[in-house]
Design a protein around this motif. Structure first.
Motif, PDB file in Angstrom:
ATOM      1  N   GLY A 266      31.247  33.936  45.164  1.00 55.52           N
ATOM      2  CA  GLY A 266      30.109  33.959  46.067  1.00 55.52           C
ATOM      3  C   GLY A 266      30.398  33.297  47.399  1.00 55.52           C
ATOM      4  N   ASN A 267      29.503  33.547  48.348  1.00 59.22           N
ATOM      5  CA  ASN A 267      29.592  32.911  49.664  1.00 59.22           C
ATOM      6  C   ASN A 267      28.177  32.787  50.229  1.00 59.22           C
ATOM      7  OD1 ASN A 267      28.915  35.499  50.651  1.00 59.22           O
ATOM      8  ND2 ASN A 267      31.077  36.035  51.006  1.00 59.22           N
ATOM      9  N   THR A 275      32.782  41.962  41.593  1.00 58.62           N
ATOM     10  CA  THR A 275      32.919  42.979  42.628  1.00 58.62           C
ATOM     11  C   THR A 275      33.721  44.153  42.071  1.00 58.62           C
ATOM     12  OG1 THR A 275      34.885  41.839  43.467  1.00 58.62           O
ATOM     13  CG2 THR A 275      32.777  41.317  44.501  1.00 58.62           C
ATOM     14  N   ARG A 276      33.696  45.260  42.807  1.00 56.59           N
ATOM     15  CA  ARG A 276      34.287  46.485  42.288  1.00 56.59           C
ATOM     16  C   ARG A 276      35.493  46.930  43.116  1.00 56.59           C
ATOM     17  NH1 ARG A 276      29.635  50.092  39.757  1.00 56.59           N
ATOM     18  NH2 ARG A 276      27.794  48.802  40.102  1.00 56.59           N
ATOM     19  N   LEU A 295      44.064  48.296  44.266  1.00 58.03           N
ATOM     20  CA  LEU A 295      44.406  48.180  45.679  1.00 58.03           C
ATOM     21  C   LEU A 295      43.159  48.264  46.557  1.00 58.03           C
ATOM     22  CD1 LEU A 295      46.813  47.738  47.435  1.00 58.03           C
ATOM     23  CD2 LEU A 295      47.266  50.180  47.433  1.00 58.03           C
ATOM     24  N   ASP A 296      42.202  49.090  46.164  1.00 59.57           N
ATOM     25  CA  ASP A 296      40.947  49.165  46.915  1.00 59.57           C
ATOM     26  C   ASP A 296      40.276  47.807  46.968  1.00 59.57           C
ATOM     27  OD1 ASP A 296      38.453  50.202  48.061  1.00 59.57           O
ATOM     28  OD2 ASP A 296      37.640  50.031  46.029  1.00 59.57           O
ATOM     29  N   ARG A 297      40.242  47.114  45.846  1.00 61.44           N
ATOM     30  CA  ARG A 297      39.608  45.783  45.830  1.00 61.44           C
ATOM     31  C   ARG A 297      40.393  44.789  46.688  1.00 61.44           C
ATOM     32  NH1 ARG A 297      38.228  41.643  46.770  1.00 61.44           N
ATOM     33  NH2 ARG A 297      36.878  40.183  45.651  1.00 61.44           N
ATOM     34  N   ALA A 298      41.715  44.842  46.641  1.00 68.16           N
ATOM     35  CA  ALA A 298      42.520  43.935  47.450  1.00 68.16           C
ATOM     36  C   ALA A 298      42.266  44.162  48.941  1.00 68.16           C
ATOM     37  CB  ALA A 298      43.996  44.117  47.127  1.00 68.16           C
ATOM     38  N   LEU A 299      42.061  45.422  49.327  1.00 69.22           N
ATOM     39  CA  LEU A 299      41.843  45.747  50.732  1.00 69.22           C
ATOM     40  C   LEU A 299      40.428  45.394  51.204  1.00 69.22           C
ATOM     41  CD1 LEU A 299      43.707  49.180  50.834  1.00 69.22           C
ATOM     42  CD2 LEU A 299      44.344  47.108  52.094  1.00 69.22           C
ATOM     43  N   PHE A 304      34.666  39.907  51.696  1.00 67.63           N
ATOM     44  CA  PHE A 304      34.244  38.766  50.894  1.00 67.63           C
ATOM     45  C   PHE A 304      34.761  37.444  51.449  1.00 67.63           C
ATOM     46  CE2 PHE A 304      34.683  42.478  48.049  1.00 67.63           C
ATOM     47  CZ  PHE A 304      33.343  42.626  47.705  1.00 67.63           C
ATOM     48  N   GLY A 305      35.269  37.486  52.674  1.00 61.81           N
ATOM     49  CA  GLY A 305      35.727  36.264  53.304  1.00 61.81           C
ATOM     50  C   GLY A 305      36.934  35.648  52.636  1.00 61.81           C
TER      51      GLY A 305
END
Length: 365
Positions: A266-267, A275-276, A295-299, A304-305
């Motif tokens: 969280g932030n 998250t997805r 890879l989509d999540r890493a990008l 998500f800061g």
């Protein structure tokens, strides 16, 4: 891909004749048919369709036969053909939740609506060579009766309940639901929105995406993934002609969809939740869909800061190099004549060597 310069036409023709002979192989053996490749090499056909961004199992199988099984060359052939096709219409967004599944699993729930549908997979086989195939042993005429049990016609997404509880980010379109980019018509401009990134990943080389996804699991990104919902099956394709006020179904295609979950602490703008990461590819391609979702999540790190410190999190590194056709062309163009360039480099090296030799002579006592 770069095209060879003209010249040496008899030699080029002879090379093509040799290629045709090499493709055919031993004339005492039956030739491989396109239909055989389509039906018996379906996973490879799916990979070629994905990397060519054209869904046509027959043409993908033809490209594989023509390319002697070279998946990158086959994708290039199919993508070149794709560039000649007119765009007749735009389909409506696909509804993968309405997929007619052949396989559906989730690694995060023991019990879930619709159950685990194992379907056709190598996950539960021993990685041992089947020498019966080498002998040409005929398979059983039909699988056991329990293997013929049909999957439910509709399976609820495994993540719906978590989403309803607010424990996972909702899957919503961007603000204003803008028309997505089309990377086949407009050159990518970085930073790309998520829709553009997903398009590039969907047709990226599987090995490249897999390697980068693996790097995120080895500590080169802040990820701890769980396989939330993986499914393979047929999805209806619909479009709405201008003269009608309703959609009509024009066919269906086979797709593999994967949603990965990652913990998020969280932030200021979002509570702790999962998250997805999302992956979607033509055909039965679970490895590619899973790697794409990682890879989509890493990008999405900037959303998500999160600190961007790894190659897999950097768009301009992770995305362009994944284009197998472009990468292959740029590497293979080195086989073409470079006489003039090399001669200039050669002269430069000779000059530098002479200057070094002269300098050493003057420095000697």
């Amino acid at each position: 891909m770069y095209i060879a310069v003209k010249g040496g036409e008899p030699a080029i023709k002879a090379s093509r004749d040799l290629l045709a002979a090499a493709r055919r192989g031993d004339l005492n053996l039956p030739a491989i048919g396109v239909a055989q490749v389509r039906e018996q090499m379906a996973l490879l056909v799916g990979r070629v369709m994905a990397e060519a961004s054209l869904y046509d199992p027959d043409l993908a199988a033809l490209a594989l036969v023509q390319a002697q099984g070279d998946a990158i060359e086959a994708a290039f052939l199919l993508r070149a053909y794709r560039s000649t096709l007119p765009r007749l219409a735009f389909s409506a967004p696909l509804n993968c939740d309405a997929m007619r599944p052949e396989r559906r699993i989730s690694a995060i729930f023991k019990d879930l609506p619709g159950g685990q549908v194992l379907g056709p997979t190598y996950d539960y086989t021993q990685r041992l060579l089947d020498f019966g195939l080498l002998r040409g042993d005929a398979p059983a005429s039909a699988p056991p009766c329990d293997a013929l049990a049909e999957a439910p016609s509709l399976i609820v997404n495994a993540l719906d309940e978590l989403s309803a509880q607010g424990l996972i980010e909702p899957a919503l379109p961007p603000d204003g639901d803008p028309e997505p980019l089309d990377i086949t018509r407009d050159p990518p401009r970085y930073p790309l929105p998520r829709c553009g990134r997903l398009q590039m990943l969907a047709r990226a080389d599987e090995g490249w995406v897999l390697g980068l996804a693996y790097s995120t699991q080895r500590g080169y990104a802040f990820t701890h993934p769980f396989a939330g919902d993986i499914r393979f099956g047929a999805v209806a394709v619909s479009l709405q002609p201008d003269e009608l006020d309703f959609e009509i179904e024009v066919g269906e295609i086979e797709l593999t969809e994967c949603q990965m979950l990652n913990q998020f602490v969280g932030n200021d703008g979002a509570p702790p939740q999962f998250t997805r990461g999302y992956g979607l590819v033509f055909g039965h391609g679970e490895r590619k869909a899973m790697a794409m979702s990682l890879l989509d999540r890493a990008l999405r790190a900037d959303e998500f800061g999160e600190q961007i410190s790894s190659p897999a999190q950097q768009q301009e590194f992770a995305l362009p190099q994944g284009d197998s056709v472009e990468a292959s062309g740029f590497v293979q163009h080195l086989k073409l004549p470079h006489y003039v360039t090399f001669e200039s480099e050669l002269q430069l090296i000779r000059q530098l060597r002479q200057e070094r030799s002269d300098r050493l002579k003057t420095e000697q006592p």
